[in-house]
Scaffold this active site. Sequence first.
Site, PDB file in Angstrom:
ATOM      1  N   GLY A  36       6.242 -10.815  43.010  1.00 26.15           N
ATOM      2  CA  GLY A  36       7.192 -10.379  43.777  1.00 26.15           C
ATOM      3  C   GLY A  36       6.417  -8.557  44.266  1.00 26.15           C
ATOM      4  O   GLY A  36       6.966  -7.609  44.603  1.00 26.15           O
TER       5      GLY A  36
ATOM      6  N   GLY B  79       8.109  -6.728  46.952  1.00 30.72           N
ATOM      7  CA  GLY B  79       9.244  -6.082  46.449  1.00 30.72           C
ATOM      8  C   GLY B  79       9.126  -4.070  46.570  1.00 30.72           C
ATOM      9  O   GLY B  79       7.399  -4.373  46.659  1.00 30.72           O
ATOM     10  N   GLN B  80       9.925  -3.437  46.116  1.00 33.86           N
ATOM     11  CA  GLN B  80       9.950  -1.824  46.284  1.00 33.86           C
ATOM     12  C   GLN B  80       8.938  -1.859  44.808  1.00 33.86           C
ATOM     13  O   GLN B  80       8.050  -0.371  45.009  1.00 33.86           O
ATOM     14  CB  GLN B  80      11.607  -1.752  46.373  1.00 33.86           C
ATOM     15  CG  GLN B  80      11.357  -0.136  45.325  1.00 33.86           C
ATOM     16  CD  GLN B  80      12.671   0.373  45.127  1.00 33.86           C
ATOM     17  OE1 GLN B  80      13.696   0.443  45.764  1.00 33.86           O
ATOM     18  NE2 GLN B  80      13.079   0.262  43.441  1.00 33.86           N
TER      19      GLN B  80
ATOM     20  N   ASP C 100       5.512 -20.289  44.735  1.00 30.31           N
ATOM     21  CA  ASP C 100       6.472 -21.237  44.183  1.00 30.31           C
ATOM     22  C   ASP C 100       6.573 -20.517  42.536  1.00 30.31           C
ATOM     23  O   ASP C 100       5.691 -21.561  42.021  1.00 30.31           O
ATOM     24  CB  ASP C 100       7.112 -22.202  44.161  1.00 30.31           C
ATOM     25  CG  ASP C 100       8.618 -22.462  43.644  1.00 30.31           C
ATOM     26  OD1 ASP C 100       8.829 -21.567  42.949  1.00 30.31           O
ATOM     27  OD2 ASP C 100       8.355 -22.804  44.018  1.00 30.31           O
TER      28      ASP C 100
ATOM     29  N   ALA D 286       8.849 -10.826  40.208  1.00 31.91           N
ATOM     30  CA  ALA D 286       9.860 -11.094  41.891  1.00 31.91           C
ATOM     31  C   ALA D 286      11.723 -11.279  40.503  1.00 31.91           C
ATOM     32  O   ALA D 286      11.307 -11.508  39.314  1.00 31.91           O
ATOM     33  CB  ALA D 286       9.345 -12.458  41.205  1.00 31.91           C
TER      34      ALA D 286
ATOM     35  N   GLN E 167      15.032 -12.418  42.657  1.00 31.05           N
ATOM     36  CA  GLN E 167      16.401 -11.826  43.731  1.00 31.05           C
ATOM     37  C   GLN E 167      17.426 -10.922  43.301  1.00 31.05           C
ATOM     38  O   GLN E 167      17.832 -10.929  41.478  1.00 31.05           O
ATOM     39  CB  GLN E 167      17.222 -13.072  43.969  1.00 31.05           C
ATOM     40  CG  GLN E 167      18.504 -13.039  44.939  1.00 31.05           C
ATOM     41  CD  GLN E 167      19.546 -12.666  44.704  1.00 31.05           C
ATOM     42  OE1 GLN E 167      19.654 -10.991  44.975  1.00 31.05           O
ATOM     43  NE2 GLN E 167      19.892 -13.276  43.817  1.00 31.05           N
TER      44      GLN E 167
ATOM     45  N   SER F 253      16.612  -6.127  33.477  1.00 28.60           N
ATOM     46  CA  SER F 253      17.458  -5.178  34.264  1.00 28.60           C
ATOM     47  C   SER F 253      19.043  -4.399  32.842  1.00 28.60           C
ATOM     48  O   SER F 253      19.468  -5.440  32.264  1.00 28.60           O
ATOM     49  CB  SER F 253      18.431  -5.920  35.280  1.00 28.60           C
ATOM     50  OG  SER F 253      19.485  -5.356  35.847  1.00 28.60           O
TER      51      SER F 253
ATOM     52  N   GLU G 117      21.648  -4.745  33.712  1.00 26.23           N
ATOM     53  CA  GLU G 117      23.125  -5.673  33.914  1.00 26.23           C
ATOM     54  C   GLU G 117      23.001  -6.599  33.034  1.00 26.23           C
ATOM     55  O   GLU G 117      24.635  -6.630  33.002  1.00 26.23           O
ATOM     56  CB  GLU G 117      22.432  -6.061  35.126  1.00 26.23           C
ATOM     57  CG  GLU G 117      22.424  -5.270  37.105  1.00 26.23           C
ATOM     58  CD  GLU G 117      24.589  -4.857  37.476  1.00 26.23           C
ATOM     59  OE1 GLU G 117      25.042  -5.986  37.001  1.00 26.23           O
ATOM     60  OE2 GLU G 117      24.014  -3.814  37.752  1.00 26.23           O
TER      61      GLU G 117
ATOM     62  N   TYR H 266      23.635 -13.098  38.092  1.00 25.09           N
ATOM     63  CA  TYR H 266      21.653 -12.550  38.318  1.00 25.09           C
ATOM     64  C   TYR H 266      21.425 -11.765  36.636  1.00 25.09           C
ATOM     65  O   TYR H 266      20.463 -11.609  35.977  1.00 25.09           O
ATOM     66  CB  TYR H 266      21.678 -11.344  38.777  1.00 25.09           C
ATOM     67  CG  TYR H 266      21.240 -10.324  39.321  1.00 25.09           C
ATOM     68  CD1 TYR H 266      19.983 -10.036  39.548  1.00 25.09           C
ATOM     69  CD2 TYR H 266      21.589  -8.949  38.369  1.00 25.09           C
ATOM     70  CE1 TYR H 266      18.595  -9.133  39.235  1.00 25.09           C
ATOM     71  CE2 TYR H 266      20.433  -7.848  38.110  1.00 25.09           C
ATOM     72  CZ  TYR H 266      19.089  -8.276  38.241  1.00 25.09           C
ATOM     73  OH  TYR H 266      18.144  -7.007  38.177  1.00 25.09           O
TER      74      TYR H 266
ATOM     75  N   HIS I 144      16.718   1.745  40.030  1.00 25.24           N
ATOM     76  CA  HIS I 144      15.834   2.482  40.408  1.00 25.24           C
ATOM     77  C   HIS I 144      15.964   2.463  41.368  1.00 25.24           C
ATOM     78  O   HIS I 144      15.661   0.983  42.591  1.00 25.24           O
ATOM     79  CB  HIS I 144      14.480   2.269  39.327  1.00 25.24           C
ATOM     80  CG  HIS I 144      14.035   1.069  39.081  1.00 25.24           C
ATOM     81  ND1 HIS I 144      14.995   0.222  38.904  1.00 25.24           N
ATOM     82  CD2 HIS I 144      12.721  -0.286  40.214  1.00 25.24           C
ATOM     83  CE1 HIS I 144      14.417  -0.995  38.539  1.00 25.24           C
ATOM     84  NE2 HIS I 144      13.391  -0.742  39.644  1.00 25.24           N
TER      85      HIS I 144
ATOM     86  N   ARG J 195      14.027   1.119  49.785  1.00 25.21           N
ATOM     87  CA  ARG J 195      15.576   0.586  49.071  1.00 25.21           C
ATOM     88  C   ARG J 195      16.293  -0.145  50.617  1.00 25.21           C
ATOM     89  O   ARG J 195      16.640   1.044  51.306  1.00 25.21           O
ATOM     90  CB  ARG J 195      16.554   1.423  48.254  1.00 25.21           C
ATOM     91  CG  ARG J 195      16.146   0.896  47.199  1.00 25.21           C
ATOM     92  CD  ARG J 195      17.009  -0.161  46.662  1.00 25.21           C
ATOM     93  NE  ARG J 195      16.862  -0.624  44.699  1.00 25.21           N
ATOM     94  CZ  ARG J 195      15.783  -1.790  44.349  1.00 25.21           C
ATOM     95  NH1 ARG J 195      16.063  -2.095  44.890  1.00 25.21           N
ATOM     96  NH2 ARG J 195      16.117  -2.042  43.187  1.00 25.21           N
TER      97      ARG J 195
HETATM   98  P1  GDP Z   1      23.121  -2.313  41.224  1.00 21.51           P
HETATM   99  O1  GDP Z   1      24.561  -1.483  40.284  1.00 21.51           O
HETATM  100  O2  GDP Z   1      22.651  -3.279  40.845  1.00 21.51           O
HETATM  101  O3  GDP Z   1      25.238  -3.005  41.656  1.00 21.51           O
HETATM  102  O4  GDP Z   1      23.101  -0.991  42.626  1.00 21.51           O
HETATM  103  P2  GDP Z   1      24.017  -0.905  44.276  1.00 21.51           P
HETATM  104  O5  GDP Z   1      24.115  -0.013  44.474  1.00 21.51           O
HETATM  105  O6  GDP Z   1      24.405  -2.052  44.420  1.00 21.51           O
HETATM  106  O7  GDP Z   1      25.458  -0.860  43.119  1.00 21.51           O
HETATM  107  C1  GDP Z   1      25.949   0.496  42.129  1.00 21.51           C
HETATM  108  C2  GDP Z   1      27.261   1.290  42.764  1.00 21.51           C
HETATM  109  O8  GDP Z   1      27.640   1.668  43.797  1.00 21.51           O
HETATM  110  C3  GDP Z   1      27.935  -0.207  42.102  1.00 21.51           C
HETATM  111  O9  GDP Z   1      28.759   0.412  41.265  1.00 21.51           O
HETATM  112  C4  GDP Z   1      29.092  -0.052  43.518  1.00 21.51           C
HETATM  113  O10 GDP Z   1      30.058  -0.799  42.795  1.00 21.51           O
HETATM  114  C5  GDP Z   1      28.608   0.398  43.912  1.00 21.51           C
HETATM  115  N1  GDP Z   1      28.983   0.844  45.199  1.00 21.51           N
HETATM  116  C6  GDP Z   1      30.410   1.423  45.659  1.00 21.51           C
HETATM  117  N2  GDP Z   1      30.149   1.872  47.586  1.00 21.51           N
HETATM  118  C7  GDP Z   1      29.484   0.562  47.221  1.00 21.51           C
HETATM  119  C8  GDP Z   1      28.889   0.453  48.924  1.00 21.51           C
HETATM  120  O11 GDP Z   1      29.183   0.240  49.949  1.00 21.51           O
HETATM  121  N3  GDP Z   1      27.926  -0.813  48.879  1.00 21.51           N
HETATM  122  C9  GDP Z   1      27.009  -1.087  47.030  1.00 21.51           C
HETATM  123  N4  GDP Z   1      26.115  -1.286  47.375  1.00 21.51           N
HETATM  124  N5  GDP Z   1      27.131  -0.408  46.176  1.00 21.51           N
HETATM  125  C10 GDP Z   1      28.549   0.372  46.644  1.00 21.51           C
END
Ligand code: GDP
Length: 322
Positions: free
Chosen positions: A8, A11-12, A59, A82, A84, A126, A128, A150, A180, A185
């Site tokens: 990856g 990437g950042q 790959d 790496a 998505q 993550s 997530e 994801y 992070h 970003r």
């Molecule tokens: P994630 O935690 O990997 O999904 O990182 P994000 O930066 O995409 O989202 C962080 C939080 O910001 C999530 O709770 C989104 O719902 C909230 N959020 C609010 N408005 C926006 C927006 O316009 N774009 C994104 N990407 N997130 C948003």
Amino acid sequence: MSKALITGIAGQDAAYLSRLLLDKGYEVVGIDRPGRPGAPLPRLQGLGVAGDVRVVGLDLTDFSGLSRLLEREQPDELYNLAGQSIVRSSWQDPIQATKDTAQAALTLLEALRLSWPSARFLQASSSEMFGGAKQDRWDEATPFLPHSPYAVAKLFAHQSTVNYRTTLGLHASCAILFNHESPFRGTDFVLGKIADGVARIKLGQARTLQLGNLDSQRDWGHARDYVCAMHLMLQQARPGDYVVATGRTATVREACRIAFAHAGLAMDDHVVVDPALVRPGEVRCIEADASKARRELGWEPKTGLEDLIVEMVEAAHRRGGR
Ligand code: GDP
């Protein structure tokens, strides 16, 4: 001289990790997607290390290609960064997201086991993966409840890494990374979007910034600090899994206020909530507990949320919006 292989590389995190390792005297080899030989890598360029990282295209689901690469390079450390990284895109193409994240990690682990098992392995896991976890503090013992393709793919990669460590004896560790960010970003992520939006409003290119859920909470740190934790993890005699987070949770609204205030603007004059951007099945983030990383690795995040946002807004302003 130690040698590190980083997947990856475009990437950042790979840019910050390359910078850190090169400063420590490592030789750094980066793996990029195949078919883009010589393609510019703006994040490596941004940190002044593009000429110092040797990049190979491969790959990550190509088992024989990976095995040959490991036998040839014989790295001391392998960082798997790496994959998505946009949660929403994983719903658009869950099969590709799973291939890029889950299958790739397993292929790397298997190639490592058979071809070069002495290398130390770091999997970028993550937060997530916690998804809908009901606990109020999330640490290494919190059960995972992933909510997106994801997160499911990340969990597969995470558990495979644990498996290769506990069952097969590899020095394999997982960094469970909370959000992070950095000036690298893109606007797919909320802090990147806010920084860019504030810069564009300040420069007179826009009047409003459309966002989704402003009450949503995250623990945001600086990518530059998080790669230090990854490196420290591979310097330990015993591998393990570590939550990497600041321990401070903030709302999107707070992040916005900091960014707008830094530019001398009032967020209420410019931020518009667009219901189409409010996510269904939002991941809840209450409190991240990184005390194991602090205790065992001696790791501390150096950059707080205010400084992170200010750095991002100023970089977006210097770029002149996008
Ligand atoms: P994630 O935690 O990997 O999904 O990182 P994000 O930066 O995409 O989202 C962080 C939080 O910001 C999530 O709770 C989104 O719902 C909230 N959020 C609010 N408005 C926006 C927006 O316009 N774009 C994104 N990407 N997130 C948003």
